[in-house]
Design a protein around this motif. Structure first.
Motif, PDB file in Angstrom:
ATOM      1  N   VAL A   1       0.776  -1.308  -0.140  1.00 22.75           N
ATOM      2  CA  VAL A   1      -0.069   0.323   0.119  1.00 22.75           C
ATOM      3  C   VAL A   1       0.773   1.692   0.436  1.00 22.75           C
ATOM      4  O   VAL A   1       0.615   2.349  -0.383  1.00 22.75           O
ATOM      5  CB  VAL A   1      -0.436  -0.100   1.531  1.00 22.75           C
ATOM      6  N   PHE A   2       2.494   1.425   0.698  1.00 25.60           N
ATOM      7  CA  PHE A   2       2.970   2.922   1.177  1.00 25.60           C
ATOM      8  C   PHE A   2       3.603   2.377  -0.078  1.00 25.60           C
ATOM      9  O   PHE A   2       3.901   3.741  -0.908  1.00 25.60           O
ATOM     10  CB  PHE A   2       4.319   2.509   1.867  1.00 25.60           C
ATOM     11  N   GLU A   3       4.012   1.701  -1.332  1.00 29.65           N
ATOM     12  CA  GLU A   3       4.398   1.702  -2.435  1.00 29.65           C
ATOM     13  C   GLU A   3       3.496   2.421  -3.409  1.00 29.65           C
ATOM     14  O   GLU A   3       4.223   2.988  -4.480  1.00 29.65           O
ATOM     15  CB  GLU A   3       5.420   0.625  -2.204  1.00 29.65           C
ATOM     16  N   LEU A   4       2.576   1.772  -3.582  1.00 34.50           N
ATOM     17  CA  LEU A   4       1.508   2.399  -4.739  1.00 34.50           C
ATOM     18  C   LEU A   4       1.343   3.938  -4.032  1.00 34.50           C
ATOM     19  O   LEU A   4       1.060   4.662  -5.182  1.00 34.50           O
ATOM     20  CB  LEU A   4       0.283   1.645  -4.014  1.00 34.50           C
ATOM     21  N   ILE A   5       1.046   4.539  -2.956  1.00 39.48           N
ATOM     22  CA  ILE A   5       0.670   6.084  -3.197  1.00 39.48           C
ATOM     23  C   ILE A   5       2.132   6.375  -3.396  1.00 39.48           C
ATOM     24  O   ILE A   5       1.941   7.259  -3.287  1.00 39.48           O
ATOM     25  CB  ILE A   5       1.030   6.114  -1.036  1.00 39.48           C
ATOM     26  N   ARG A   6       3.086   5.979  -2.492  1.00 40.48           N
ATOM     27  CA  ARG A   6       4.432   6.755  -3.101  1.00 40.48           C
ATOM     28  C   ARG A   6       4.711   7.036  -4.767  1.00 40.48           C
ATOM     29  O   ARG A   6       5.032   7.846  -5.052  1.00 40.48           O
ATOM     30  CB  ARG A   6       4.812   5.956  -3.145  1.00 40.48           C
ATOM     31  N   SER A   7       4.375   6.044  -4.555  1.00 40.32           N
ATOM     32  CA  SER A   7       4.440   5.612  -6.585  1.00 40.32           C
ATOM     33  C   SER A   7       3.025   6.744  -7.305  1.00 40.32           C
ATOM     34  O   SER A   7       3.100   6.684  -8.745  1.00 40.32           O
ATOM     35  CB  SER A   7       5.011   4.669  -7.265  1.00 40.32           C
ATOM     36  N   ARG A   8       2.053   7.090  -6.638  1.00 37.72           N
ATOM     37  CA  ARG A   8       1.080   7.997  -6.894  1.00 37.72           C
ATOM     38  C   ARG A   8       0.005   6.718  -8.171  1.00 37.72           C
ATOM     39  O   ARG A   8      -0.543   6.987  -8.641  1.00 37.72           O
ATOM     40  CB  ARG A   8       1.236   9.555  -8.359  1.00 37.72           C
ATOM     41  N   ARG A   9      -0.218   5.714  -7.469  1.00 35.30           N
ATOM     42  CA  ARG A   9      -1.175   4.239  -8.161  1.00 35.30           C
ATOM     43  C   ARG A   9      -2.152   4.477  -7.090  1.00 35.30           C
ATOM     44  O   ARG A   9      -3.053   3.966  -7.735  1.00 35.30           O
ATOM     45  CB  ARG A   9      -0.283   3.611  -8.041  1.00 35.30           C
TER      46      ARG A   9
ATOM     47  N   LEU B   1      -9.920  -6.110  -4.709  1.00 36.67           N
ATOM     48  CA  LEU B   1     -10.107  -4.300  -4.181  1.00 36.67           C
ATOM     49  C   LEU B   1      -9.381  -3.672  -4.554  1.00 36.67           C
ATOM     50  O   LEU B   1      -9.195  -1.784  -5.439  1.00 36.67           O
ATOM     51  CB  LEU B   1     -11.427  -4.607  -2.999  1.00 36.67           C
ATOM     52  N   LEU B   2      -7.855  -3.830  -3.768  1.00 31.14           N
ATOM     53  CA  LEU B   2      -6.906  -2.927  -3.755  1.00 31.14           C
ATOM     54  C   LEU B   2      -6.972  -2.656  -4.940  1.00 31.14           C
ATOM     55  O   LEU B   2      -6.573  -1.740  -5.652  1.00 31.14           O
ATOM     56  CB  LEU B   2      -5.495  -3.885  -3.145  1.00 31.14           C
ATOM     57  N   HIS B   3      -6.413  -3.747  -5.952  1.00 29.46           N
ATOM     58  CA  HIS B   3      -6.164  -3.417  -7.711  1.00 29.46           C
ATOM     59  C   HIS B   3      -7.097  -2.303  -8.141  1.00 29.46           C
ATOM     60  O   HIS B   3      -6.725  -1.301  -9.111  1.00 29.46           O
ATOM     61  CB  HIS B   3      -6.627  -4.842  -8.457  1.00 29.46           C
ATOM     62  N   TYR B   4      -8.970  -2.333  -7.646  1.00 34.03           N
ATOM     63  CA  TYR B   4      -9.534  -1.899  -8.387  1.00 34.03           C
ATOM     64  C   TYR B   4      -9.357  -0.639  -7.815  1.00 34.03           C
ATOM     65  O   TYR B   4      -9.622   0.871  -8.926  1.00 34.03           O
ATOM     66  CB  TYR B   4     -11.059  -2.294  -7.324  1.00 34.03           C
ATOM     67  N   SER B   5      -8.862  -0.646  -6.651  1.00 29.01           N
ATOM     68  CA  SER B   5      -8.816   0.881  -6.077  1.00 29.01           C
ATOM     69  C   SER B   5      -7.681   2.405  -6.611  1.00 29.01           C
ATOM     70  O   SER B   5      -7.602   2.925  -7.422  1.00 29.01           O
ATOM     71  CB  SER B   5      -8.057   0.793  -4.684  1.00 29.01           C
ATOM     72  N   THR B   6      -6.660   1.331  -7.257  1.00 30.55           N
ATOM     73  CA  THR B   6      -5.097   1.569  -8.643  1.00 30.55           C
ATOM     74  C   THR B   6      -6.054   1.963  -9.570  1.00 30.55           C
ATOM     75  O   THR B   6      -5.222   3.324 -10.040  1.00 30.55           O
ATOM     76  CB  THR B   6      -4.268   1.077  -8.513  1.00 30.55           C
ATOM     77  N   VAL B   7      -7.038   1.329  -9.953  1.00 29.33           N
ATOM     78  CA  VAL B   7      -7.586   1.487 -11.153  1.00 29.33           C
ATOM     79  C   VAL B   7      -7.863   3.013 -11.692  1.00 29.33           C
ATOM     80  O   VAL B   7      -8.156   3.767 -11.916  1.00 29.33           O
ATOM     81  CB  VAL B   7      -8.550   0.202 -11.734  1.00 29.33           C
TER      82      VAL B   7
ATOM     83  N   SER C   1      -7.857   5.058  -9.094  1.00 26.12           N
ATOM     84  CA  SER C   1      -6.941   6.242  -8.958  1.00 26.12           C
ATOM     85  C   SER C   1      -6.250   6.857 -10.189  1.00 26.12           C
ATOM     86  O   SER C   1      -6.102   7.787 -10.604  1.00 26.12           O
ATOM     87  CB  SER C   1      -5.727   6.164  -8.160  1.00 26.12           C
ATOM     88  N   ARG C   2      -6.357   5.996 -11.077  1.00 26.16           N
ATOM     89  CA  ARG C   2      -5.511   6.998 -12.685  1.00 26.16           C
ATOM     90  C   ARG C   2      -6.670   7.073 -13.290  1.00 26.16           C
ATOM     91  O   ARG C   2      -6.118   8.036 -14.083  1.00 26.16           O
ATOM     92  CB  ARG C   2      -4.645   5.236 -13.045  1.00 26.16           C
ATOM     93  N   LEU C   3      -7.936   6.174 -13.587  1.00 29.82           N
ATOM     94  CA  LEU C   3      -8.662   6.591 -14.583  1.00 29.82           C
ATOM     95  C   LEU C   3      -9.092   8.103 -13.329  1.00 29.82           C
ATOM     96  O   LEU C   3      -8.993   9.532 -14.637  1.00 29.82           O
ATOM     97  CB  LEU C   3     -10.222   5.866 -14.398  1.00 29.82           C
TER      98      LEU C   3
END
Lengths: 116, 256
Positions: free
Chosen positions: A21-29, A84-90, A92-94
């Motif tokens: 999760v931390f890495e995903l926030i850090r890389s703005r995903r 769900l985590l995957h969907y959250s990143t999707v 976010s990107r959209l």
């Protein structure tokens, strides 16, 4: 009482989840509004794995007595969590792309208006 | 990249006349106050070009702004303050402006105070100058207790992270030179963007200076935040600024 091995494995899994999760926030995903939810989930899982009488206590609240059921429940929820985590990143990107498109469109329109 | 701010040895007001300067005015449903804001910016300095970023308003904000002679950038839907302000920075960057000020469309920023913001940029003492409600003279500004506490907590956290005393990290009343415009055109946070933006400035080694300003009460429109929301935003922004420390720079560091 959770067996010590299960407790350790669960704790490691929770820490890995927190790190991902931390890495995903850090890389703005991952946008912050999802990130808060995910960090909270990771922390709850970590607490449950360290608090070894916890899962039984919680299971009893919900009237679950057999450990295979609890395990199955745990596995399914982990899968759902990852999905769900995957969907959250999707999403976010959209949302980010959407906002960039809106800005570009507005800037182009402004330039077009002024060159008339 | 050349920066007009640093080029001349001429007296300050002469240097100001050589600079291309723009006022960025984010506005969401501010038809009632936008004309006065634009007029007051012109009254401060007629050479300021004004770009009003209409953040998907449902009222006449765009039309009123265009009638005042402002450039209007109209977003197709509401992006929130961060997205709107970034649109303004992109406009300023792409049209080659040397200096930008941000004045909110709700009238809480008094353009008569712009001199205090612009002066340190002309003297090249900073890359971004922020008007603070809390440095020395805090006259005239009142806000709710929860909001003041929230700002105080954020100020303390930001000051620790950027190793510089920051008293008003949520202030949007700002003046920027070309270096700062470039950074924020490339990347700008979403809601309550100013706090995280402060950490971005620090990471990109841009110089931030706070000067005291008085702010007014809102003229029209609705306040953007309530009490429960204040707590939520505070936690979210604290997370955002912590993570911002670990983020890669979007614009390469510049040699000075």
């Amino acid at each position: 009482m959770t067996p010590i091995g299960v407790s350790i494995a669960a704790a490691i899994a929770s820490v890995v989840l927190l790190a991902v999760v931390f890495e995903l926030i850090r890389s703005r995903r991952l946008r912050e509004q999802y990130a808060l939810l995910w960090l909270l989930t990771g922390l709850v899982l970590l607490a449950l794995s360290l608090w070894r009488t916890g899962p039984n206590t919680v299971a009893r609240w919900f009237g679950v007595h057999s450990s295979p059921s609890a395990l199955f429940l745990g596995a399914v929820s982990l899968f759902v969590i990852l999905l769900l985590l995957h969907y959250s990143t999707v999403i976010s990107r959209l949302a980010d792309q959407n906002s960039i498109l809106a800005q570009r469109l507005a800037l182009l329109e402004a330039d077009r208006e002024e060159s008339r | 990249m050349s920066s007009g701010v640093q080029t001349a040895q001429a007296p300050r007001n002469e240097r100001l006349t050589m600079l291309r300067r723009i006022a960025i005015v984010p506005a969401f449903n501010e038809a009632g106050s936008i004309k006065r804001v634009v007029d007051e910016i012109r009254a401060f300095d007629p050479a300021f070009e004004v770009v009003v970023v209409d953040d998907g308003s449902r009222d006449e904000t765009s039309a009123v702004a265009a009638d005042c002679g402002a450039h209007v950038v109209r977003l197709p839907f509401n992006l929130g303050i961060g997205g709107a302000v970034q649109t303004g920075f992109r406009y300023a960057w792409e049209h080659g402006f040397d200096l930008a000020v941000r004045v909110d469309g709700d009238g809480q920023h008094d353009p008569a105070e712009l001199g205090a913001l612009v002066e340190p940029l002309l003297a090249d003492e900073a890359d971004i100058v922020v008007g603070s409600r809390f440095v020395e003279r805090g006259d005239g500004y009142r806000s709710s207790v929860s909001r003041r506490v929230g700002i105080a907590v954020l100020a303390r956290a930001v000051s620790l992270l950027v190793r510089q005393r920051v008293t008003d990290p949520t202030s949007g009343f700002q003046a920027l030179n070309r270096h700062a415009i470039r950074l924020f055109a490339a990347d700008y946070p979403h809601d309550y963007p100013e706090v995280e933006a402060t950490v971005m400035l620090f990471k990109h080694r841009l110089r931030l200076l706070e000067v005291p300003v008085a702010m007014r009460r809102r003229e029209s429109g609705r306040s953007s935040i309530g009490t429960v929301a204040a707590v939520y935003y505070m936690v979210k922004v604290l997370l955002a600024i912590f993570v911002a420390l670990f983020r890669k720079n979007v614009v390469p560091l510049e040699e000075r």
